[in-house]
Design an enzyme around this catalytic site. Structure first.
Site, PDB file in Angstrom:
ATOM      1  N   GLU A  56      35.074  35.525  35.312  1.00  8.66           N
ATOM      2  CA  GLU A  56      33.797  35.984  35.846  1.00  8.66           C
ATOM      3  C   GLU A  56      32.897  36.487  34.714  1.00  8.66           C
ATOM      4  OE1 GLU A  56      34.275  38.600  39.227  1.00  8.66           O
ATOM      5  OE2 GLU A  56      36.140  37.617  39.820  1.00  8.66           O
ATOM      6  N   TYR A  57      32.033  35.609  34.111  1.00 12.57           N
ATOM      7  CA  TYR A  57      31.795  34.209  34.495  1.00 12.57           C
ATOM      8  C   TYR A  57      31.580  33.405  33.222  1.00 12.57           C
ATOM      9  CZ  TYR A  57      30.888  36.348  38.990  1.00 12.57           C
ATOM     10  OH  TYR A  57      31.008  37.071  40.139  1.00 12.57           O
ATOM     11  N   THR A 103      32.591  33.214  47.929  1.00 10.92           N
ATOM     12  CA  THR A 103      31.417  33.272  48.792  1.00 10.92           C
ATOM     13  C   THR A 103      31.310  34.633  49.487  1.00 10.92           C
ATOM     14  OG1 THR A 103      32.776  32.072  50.407  1.00 10.92           O
ATOM     15  CG2 THR A 103      31.170  30.797  49.160  1.00 10.92           C
ATOM     16  N   TYR A 104      31.209  35.680  48.675  1.00 13.97           N
ATOM     17  CA  TYR A 104      31.031  37.047  49.153  1.00 13.97           C
ATOM     18  C   TYR A 104      30.426  37.853  48.021  1.00 13.97           C
ATOM     19  CZ  TYR A 104      35.798  36.691  47.237  1.00 13.97           C
ATOM     20  OH  TYR A 104      36.899  36.381  46.472  1.00 13.97           O
ATOM     21  N   ASP A 105      30.123  39.120  48.289  1.00 12.93           N
ATOM     22  CA  ASP A 105      29.475  39.999  47.304  1.00 12.93           C
ATOM     23  C   ASP A 105      28.093  39.501  46.893  1.00 12.93           C
ATOM     24  OD1 ASP A 105      31.689  41.588  47.391  1.00 12.93           O
ATOM     25  OD2 ASP A 105      32.519  40.952  45.472  1.00 12.93           O
ATOM     26  N   ASP A 125      70.075  48.542  37.253  1.00 15.72           N
ATOM     27  CA  ASP A 125      70.386  47.602  36.179  1.00 15.72           C
ATOM     28  C   ASP A 125      70.149  46.147  36.558  1.00 15.72           C
ATOM     29  OD1 ASP A 125      72.431  47.520  38.019  1.00 15.72           O
ATOM     30  OD2 ASP A 125      74.026  47.333  36.529  1.00 15.72           O
ATOM     31  N   GLN A 126      69.506  45.872  37.690  1.00 16.45           N
ATOM     32  CA  GLN A 126      69.298  44.464  38.036  1.00 16.45           C
ATOM     33  C   GLN A 126      68.201  43.888  37.153  1.00 16.45           C
ATOM     34  OE1 GLN A 126      68.257  45.184  42.229  1.00 16.45           O
ATOM     35  NE2 GLN A 126      66.329  44.140  41.896  1.00 16.45           N
ATOM     36  N   TRP A 180      40.055  37.817  49.958  1.00 16.31           N
ATOM     37  CA  TRP A 180      40.268  38.994  49.113  1.00 16.31           C
ATOM     38  C   TRP A 180      40.207  40.214  50.008  1.00 16.31           C
ATOM     39  CZ3 TRP A 180      41.563  39.898  44.129  1.00 16.31           C
ATOM     40  CH2 TRP A 180      41.465  41.226  43.691  1.00 16.31           C
TER      41      TRP A 180
END
Length: 607
Positions: free
Chosen positions: A381-382, A448-450, A311-312, A587
């Protein structure tokens, strides 16, 4: 170019079992022994969150309960928790779970749901009888939320809290004072002094009202308080060290907020981006409500070492992040919206940027977790280019959206954006006004990847996150240095640019050539997705055999992988400092080793 495929998870409490209606108890029993009351706890225009509270007002225990009501056409339940909810046309039925059906005299229980549409319930029945013993419409309303508490007289061990009164149609009885989501006191006045605290520690306080029928109202906004004295916060330097925490990682990846503590990573970061909120109908919305704020944690799974109770007011990732911030007060948390999967809604959002910004602030400042988030991150994106879908909103749309967000959130919230790192001529950086939008943002997370991967199944093999160009690189401008240079040329200050690091690798199979540039037959096998694998796996299964463009690569058997190692991260951080960048981000956390060696490399490299 970032992989963001959400892991599907079947969660029983989120799926409505439309399997037929349940049996009802004796109507005569219900009409005089219990009440059911309804309150709408949140409304975001196209949908809402509702809560029913069942209270045993009799002198004997109830062994079960069933609440029925009618919604007008166009209004429906989309997900529910703490009850099994079914429907027959516009008629809805909620039956207790196996663990919350028994109610002692005077006891109450609540269940909630998310809904679509704008209607309100009517013709309420509890165990076949009236919900309030009279009319068949919901009875006595719960109290409103009190005002967000203010803090004064803060010492090493105590703080005085004050708040504005709640309202109720029958009168307010008292208030529960919540510290870090747990009740610490019940008072009849609108102030309370909390004592016995620890010096130099962050706490979060909120309050909720109870009316004369013992119905609890919604929780107020939260007030963060840091007691005086204690030790100094860990030094973080002047560089941002940010990691992404994925909402869905608590399922198949079994990665939780506590892992940031056990890995040692929490002391080596400055910011967390919580990914991802969704963008629907031009508005920000919570995506997986179960993972975000309802999943219960046991004591051994929890950052605080305390188990969640049924119940919080707040559970799930949000409550765990609250506990993390109390333990590591230097950490700031941003709510990130969009990503590869959910960017399709930004075009509609840009058509009414002010309304979008208001909806985002409502989510970020929801009273149940307002103290958890320190800002918002937009991962579109994008803009004016293609990702999972193609956007045609024009080059000015991104700037317009960022301007509206800054106007809505004001100067005291962080407003950031994750953006493309396509540095080619006429590429994605050129498609939107990133230079003009920078004035409204605290920084850009430059992805700056993929750059390269098995989405080109036959190769050529190339590092997915090259820092610099190199002879034979498949595409000019597809490297970090060119992307950063282009953004600077467009007027983005260096200190507002963060260099991106992937805590994963991309790979091909059917490769015979060890050096980059080889041909392939397809994607290398991966744990969650072909062509992608976590660093924590690759460091052992396919150790690095060389470096190109500032990124490691590995050839093992017929597989070829590229990924960053502690050594290449160290070099990239040195380059980031030489460029005057604001820091780095990555990431995402779960790709790192159990002792956080990549996060440690980012931290050490930026000192």
């Amino acid at each position: 170019m970032r992989f963001r495929h959400r892991v599907a998870a079947g969660i029983a409490t989120l799926v409505l079992p439309f399997a037929g209606l349940v049996g009802l108890a004796n109507p005569a029993q219900a009409a005089t022994s219990a009440t059911a009351t309804y309150v709408k706890t949140q409304d975001w225009g196209s949908g809402f969150e509702g809560k029913w509270t069942v209270k045993n007002t009799g002198t004997t225990s109830l062994s079960s309960w069933t609440v029925e009501w009618d919604f007008p056409a166009g209004t429906s339940v989309t997900s529910a928790w703490d009850a099994d909810v079914t429907s027959s046309g516009t008629h809805w039925t909620a039956k207790n779970k196996s663990w919350n059906g028994t109610l002692a005299p005077g006891a109450s229980v609540s269940f909630g749901f998310n809904g679509s549409g704008s209607g309100s319930p009517a013709n309420c029945k509890l165990n076949g009888g009236s919900c309030d013993g009279g009319s068949t419409n919901p009875g006595d309303n719960p109290p409103s939320a009190p005002g967000t508490p203010s803090a004064s007289d803060v010492t090493n061990t105590s703080v005085k809290l004050s708040w504005s009164a709640a309202t109720d149609d029958k009168g307010v009885k008292n208030y529960d004072v919540l510290r870090d989501g747990a009740k610490v006191a019940t008072v009849t006045t609108t102030s309370y002094t909390d004592t016995g605290l620890t010096a130099g520690t962050d706490y979060s306080y909120s309050v909720r009202a109870r009316d004369t029928a013992d119905q609890l109202g919604p929780v107020s906004g939260a007030r963060a308080v840091r007691t005086t004295g204690g030790t100094t916060e860990p030094p973080t330097g002047d560089k941002v060290k940010l990691g992404y925490f994925t909402e869905w990682g608590v399922y198949g990846r079994n990665y939780h907020v506590k892992n940031l503590v056990t890995s040692g990573t929490a002391s080596k970061i400055t910011h967390i981006n919580y990914a991802f909120g969704n963008v629907k109908n031009g508005q920000c919305t919570v995506d997986d409500t179960f993972a975000a704020y309802d999943k219960a944690y046991t004591a051994d799974q929890s950052v605080s070492g305390q188990a969640d109770t049924w119940d919080q007011p707040l559970r799930g990732n949000f409550n765990q992040l609250r506990q993390l911030k109390a333990k590591y007060p230097h950490i700031k948390v941003l709510y990130s919206f969009g990503g590869w999967t959910y960017s399709g809604g930004f075009g509609q959002a840009a058509q009414n940027a002010a309304a979008f910004a208001r909806s985002c602030k409502q989510v970020v400042e929801d009273p149940r977790w307002a103290d958890v988030f320190d800002g918002i991150d937009i991962d579109w994106e994008y803009p004016n280019a293609c990702g999972l879908t193609c956007d045609t909103s024009g080059p000015a749309a991104f700037r317009t959206l960022m301007q509206a967000l800054r106007a809505e959130f004001g100067p005291n919230y962080l407003v950031t954006a994750a953006i493309t790192a396509d540095g080619s001529n006429g590429g994605k950086i050129d498609a939107a006004d990133y230079g003009g939008a920078a004035q409204y943002l605290d920084w850009y997370n430059v992805m700056t990847y993929d750059y390269f991967g098995a989405f080109n199944a036959q190769g050529p093999t190339a590092p997915h996150s090259p820092l610099t160009s190199y002879p034979g690189i498949p595409q000019a401008g597809f490297n970090s240095a060119d992307a950063i240079a282009k953004l600077k040329a467009k007027g983005v200050p260096s200190k507002k640019l963060l260099l991106g690091i992937g805590f994963y690798g991309r790979g091909w199979t059917g490769v015979t050539q060890s050096a980059p540039g080889g041909t392939a037959t397809g994607a290398a096998p991966g744990t969650y997705e072909a062509g992608i694998e976590d660093y924590k796996v690759l460091k052992n299964s396919c150790p690095a055999t060389g470096t190109v463009g500032g990124t490691a690569y590995a050839h093992c058997g017929s597989n070829w992988w590229s990924y960053d190692t502690p050594a290449t991260i160290n070099s990239k951080m040195a380059w980031a400092k030489s460029q005057g960048l604001g820091g780095a981000f990555y990431w995402e956390f779960s790709g790192d080793t159990a002792n956080g060696e990549l996060a440690s490399a980012v931290d050490a490299g930026l000192k």
